[in-house]
Structures are given as C-alpha cells and as structure tokens.
Design an enzyme around this catalytic site. Structure first.
Site, PDB file in Angstrom:
ATOM      1  N   TYR A  60       0.840  -1.194   0.000  1.00  0.00           N
ATOM      2  CA  TYR A  60       0.000   0.000   0.000  1.00  0.00           C
ATOM      3  C   TYR A  60       0.877   1.246   0.000  1.00  0.00           C
ATOM      4  O   TYR A  60       1.807   1.365   0.798  1.00  0.00           O
ATOM      5  CB  TYR A  60      -0.924   0.015   1.212  1.00  0.00           C
ATOM      6  CG  TYR A  60      -2.107  -0.919   1.114  1.00  0.00           C
ATOM      7  CD1 TYR A  60      -2.430  -1.565  -0.076  1.00  0.00           C
ATOM      8  CD2 TYR A  60      -2.925  -1.150   2.226  1.00  0.00           C
ATOM      9  CE1 TYR A  60      -3.524  -2.418  -0.147  1.00  0.00           C
ATOM     10  CE2 TYR A  60      -4.018  -1.991   2.145  1.00  0.00           C
ATOM     11  CZ  TYR A  60      -4.316  -2.621   0.962  1.00  0.00           C
ATOM     12  OH  TYR A  60      -5.402  -3.467   0.892  1.00  0.00           O
ATOM     13  N   THR A  61       0.547   2.192  -0.876  1.00  0.00           N
ATOM     14  CA  THR A  61       1.347   3.408  -1.105  1.00  0.00           C
ATOM     15  C   THR A  61       2.842   3.090  -1.140  1.00  0.00           C
ATOM     16  O   THR A  61       3.647   3.736  -0.485  1.00  0.00           O
ATOM     17  CB  THR A  61       1.038   4.499  -0.056  1.00  0.00           C
ATOM     18  OG1 THR A  61       1.155   3.968   1.274  1.00  0.00           O
ATOM     19  CG2 THR A  61      -0.339   5.079  -0.263  1.00  0.00           C
TER      20      THR A  61
END
Length: 359
Positions: A60-61
């Site tokens: 994630y990110t």
C-alpha cells in the site's frame, strides 16, 4: 454500537472492533491519499473511540502505509500491544524479481520480515494472503505460514481475493496436518457487489471465517457524493473505482430516503446494510480525510429495520449462476412433497404414480 463493542473474528478468540481502519490511503506516494500527519490523526481518533483493528498491506502506497503505522504505533510497545495490526503479503514491490511477490515460501518469509521491519513490531496479529497465487501449491503456502505462526512472528491467518474452493482446500489441508488455518475472509462486499453471496459468503459461514468486507461503499459510489441530480458534475477521487449508472443511482435514491428517516448520511446507511449481513465481523473503512472517517463511524449508530433491509436487498439482488440458479427447484425434487426445516414444495413430475413401483 461503539467501536469498543468488540466481536470475535470467525472461529477464533481474536477480538476486533466492528469497524476496521483501512490504511490503503495512508501516504501520498502515489499522488493521492492522506498526508503522514493526517494519517496519524485518523489513527489517534480511531483509537480514542475504542477502535483496535488496523488493516494495511506490504505494498500500500509503495510500502509507506506500513511505515506510517510503524512510526506512529509500532515503535511504542504499550500502544502497539493494545491494537490488532493486520497486513498482507503477495504483492510484488520489486520489478524484475519473480520471487518478490506471490505465495511461495521464499516470498512469504521475505515479505513478513520486511513488514515486521516497517511496522517496527515483533509480530503481526493477522497476516492476510492478499490474492491467490495460482503458480504456488497451496500446501507450500500453508506450511510456510504455519512456520511463521510457530515462530511467533504471526498470530492469526486470513485470506483475501481467492476462490472459495481454493480457500476450502487450504483450510482442510491445514486442519488435517495440524497447521494454522485461515480465520478471516477479506472480500469486496457492498450493495453494488453482491456476487460474493454465490460461493464466498456461504463458504465463510460453513467454515467459520469472519468476513471483513472491503470497499463497502462501492469504491465511493455510495458515499453520498454522487447523486442522480449532480450526475457528471462531481470529480471522482483519485484511486476511486466507480460504477455510476442508472442502477447505481437507483440504489443511491433509496439510500437517501432511508437516510432521511434515520437523520443520517447515505454512506452510514450503506455501511449499516453491510454490517447487518450474516457472517460480517468487521467492515474495513478507508478515509483520506478526517471528515470522511467521522462520517463513516456514524454507521455504528444506525440500525436498519427489517423492512428497510428488505428494500435494499430487493433492488440490489444479484443474479447468481449455476448451480445456485438451479437450487430453487431442489425442494420439489428431493423432499417428496413433505416440509423439511420449514421449506415445502409440490412434488415434482418425476414421482411415481400412486401404487406404482420403481423399475
């Protein structure tokens, strides 16, 4: 129902909040999402309200999400131990490296070590298989995961984005061999995505997996921001997956009617519907802004009536394929005209005439 009215996840003793804080938007590395400061504020507000369940993933990110959680929570042992931190493996962060992702032993062990480092913790409370890796035998995956549990690096296991038949195979292999098995199922589930009710939801109920829906607002389509009146005028948030058509607007119209009755928001009613579905343990809510988080939390104050639930069920009923499409005739074929567990149906045309004997 406040956040500190905890529920056990599936067939386990792990207590989690009815709303799980999704951290997919923590960090602005992809050009959208929450700043580090606002991400920390959302975590603090969630914990202040009694929340204890935070969900992220290794990619994630671009892995920044895990680091934000580690910097703010993981390095503080007193805070960390009060929380259930969940993360996922499978995603590949390393271009050109075939073992950088997937569910093989090498990939799993490396992903776990890197997640522990970023989260700044000695253990992961709930470790999710993020998506099915068709190139790896499931017994290899379950054996590697069991080793992590036995080593104390992982407490519980969950599975996401995987066919029901493969999940059943994984858990049965694990149970026959005395390995740790999946206790949670993470799936896309909303008023706009109900095809999971064909196989995944019944499977979870039968095998004791607690369901934690993601995208319960249909990628933002049921947030209340998009209505028939302003169609085409609202710009979608970056990263949002929207299905804005007449069917979606029909659902939003009904949500608006029910929301007015409860003096609440469209999003709260949509979340309350998901929360009321059988087998759902904890709904993953994501928020890029504190205001979105506060609005989503209001869903815990909404209890829909049976009539309201039925109305929403009716306008979003999914079309299920075979064999579910054939099962409604089962009572007529197998019950012989009797009533079993409250279900009755006329006898089928294939029964023997009175007094006749089978060939």
């Amino acid at each position: 129902m406040p956040l500190d009215h905890y529920v056990t996840l599936g067939r386990s003793g792990l207590r989690v909040s009815p709303l799980c804080l999704g951290a997919m938007t923590f960090g602005e590395d992809l050009g959208w999402g929450s700043s580090v400061e606002e991400s920390e504020q959302i975590i603090d507000r969630y914990v202040e309200l009694g929340g204890n369940f935070i969900d992220t993933a290794n990619f994630y990110t671009a892995s920044h999400s895990e680091k934000i959680i580690g910097d703010h929570v993981g390095r503080h042992s007193a805070r960390r131990d009060r929380l259930t931190i969940a993360t996922k493996f499978s995603g590949n962060l390393y271009p050109g490296d075939p073992n950088g992702g997937g569910s093989g032993r090498k990939a799993i062990v490396n992903a776990c070590e890197n997640s522990l480092r970023r989260l700044q913790t000695d253990y992961i409370d709930l470790y999710w298989l993020h998506m099915w890796d068709a190139n790896t035998p499931i017994d290899e995956t379950m054996a590697a995961l069991d080793d992590l549990v036995r080593a104390g690096k992982v407490r519980y296991l969950g599975v996401s984005d995987t066919p029901a038949w493969k999940i059943v195979e994984a858990n049965l292999i694990a149970r026959f061999r005395g390995w740790s098995s999946f206790i949670g199922l993470q799936i896309e589930y909303s008023l706009l995505q109900r095809t999971v009710e064909q196989e995944l939801v019944p499977m979870a109920g039968e095998f004791g997996l607690g369901i934690t829906p993601w995208s319960p607002l249909g990628g933002g389509a049921l947030s209340g921001k998009y209505t028939r009146a302003n169609a085409g005028q609202q710009e979608a948030d970056r990263g949002a997956l929207l299905e804005l058509d007449d069917k979606t607007y029909d659902v939003v119209d009904e949500l608006e009617i029910i929301a007015k009755v409860h003096d609440t928001s469209v999003a709260s009613v949509a979340l309350a519907w998901v929360h009321a579905k059988p087998g759902v343990t904890s709904i993953i809510i994501g928020a890029r802004r504190m205001s979105q988080f506060e609005e989503n939390i209001r869903a815990l104050d909404v209890t829909l009536t049976a009539e309201e639930l039925a109305r929403l069920d009716a306008i979003t009923a999914p079309t299920l394929g075979f064999p579910q499409s054939m099962l409604p005739m089962a009572a007529a074929l197998v019950n012989g005209g009797t009533t079993i567990n409250g279900v009755s149906a006329p006898v089928s045309e294939f029964v023997l005439p009175e007094g006749a004997k089978p060939y």
